[in-house]
Enzyme design. Sequence first.
Site: not given
Ligand code: ATP
Ligand code: RIB
Length: 305
Positions: A250-253
Amino acid sequence: MSKKIVVVGSSNTDMIIQLKRLPKPGETIVGGVFTTAAGGKGANQAVAAVRAGGDVTFICRIGSDMFGDTSFKGFINDRLDISGIIRDEKEPSGVALIFVDEKGENSIAVAPGANGKLSPDDIYKMKDIIVTADILLMQLEIPLETVEAAAKIAAENNVRIILNPAPARHLSDSLLEKISIITPNETEAEILTGVAVNNEEDAEKAAKVLMQKGVETVIITLGSKGAFAFNKTFKEVIPSYKVKAVDTTAAGDVFNGALTVALSEGKNLKDAILFANAAAALSVTKLGAQPSAPYKSDIKEMLNN
Ligand code: ATP
Ligand code: RIB
């Protein structure tokens, strides 16, 4: 003053097992630690946005089961506007099974349940919520025709659309031309454009493909490296904050929820991404999707350090 945000998307209950490493196909690993947490890309983004200070209405479908009850109570506790939440009488609530390894990386399988029944008809019935919003935020964990229906209503009523194209799938030109900001990660950017994103030059190439289809601004999130933003007048990699990653789920969320709030408050693109990077960095330091979404005060503290 912040403007109205509407999030249309999924809600799941996440069943998480933390392990030393992710299991390979056919392998059983014993010794994990089990947790449940509120999740689903739509709900995560809505909760992240409301905690970051946004005025947020969430449109989704959850089951009339125990998981749906828990999610619903969570949305009320977070003070989301729940007028767009439908309880499905037949389908179960969405569930995600998540493995998290000791580096914080994950592997996720989703059973969409009621999320798969959120229909264009549901959206037409709630048209007013979209028409009266300033920004519509969506992801791709609900049927694509539903995303398209919401985008059509928003575009016809000059409501700005932010699309987080996750999980990645092919998108029509008629949807892309309605998007103000698209926020793929590197993998999603490659699936959408055919350009493998390994550096800034690649990111710019991928962004240009999306802009040729009518997207105004492209933000490619780069994990711990931050985010690359590109439009006709802006090009920059905005670095993230150094943190110890416990769980990147959920970093992206959280990034998308916080970005939307910052833009709804009138921040410029760079400041909005700085705010989103700070929120997302905080989220990776905690286990679980919604449990890790930070509050505005924590994000501000991170920005000031
Ligand atoms: P996820 O699928 O894990 O929710 P994502 O793949 O959609 O994430 P990422 O590009 O991995 O998206 O991460 C989204 C944002 O989260 C990045 O732009 C950054 O701001 C933050 N982020 C992710 N990982 C890290 C980390 N290890 N340390 C600091 N910030 C991070
Ligand atoms: O982006 C993270 C989410 O992906 C999780 O909370 C899981 O429910 C899946 O939908």
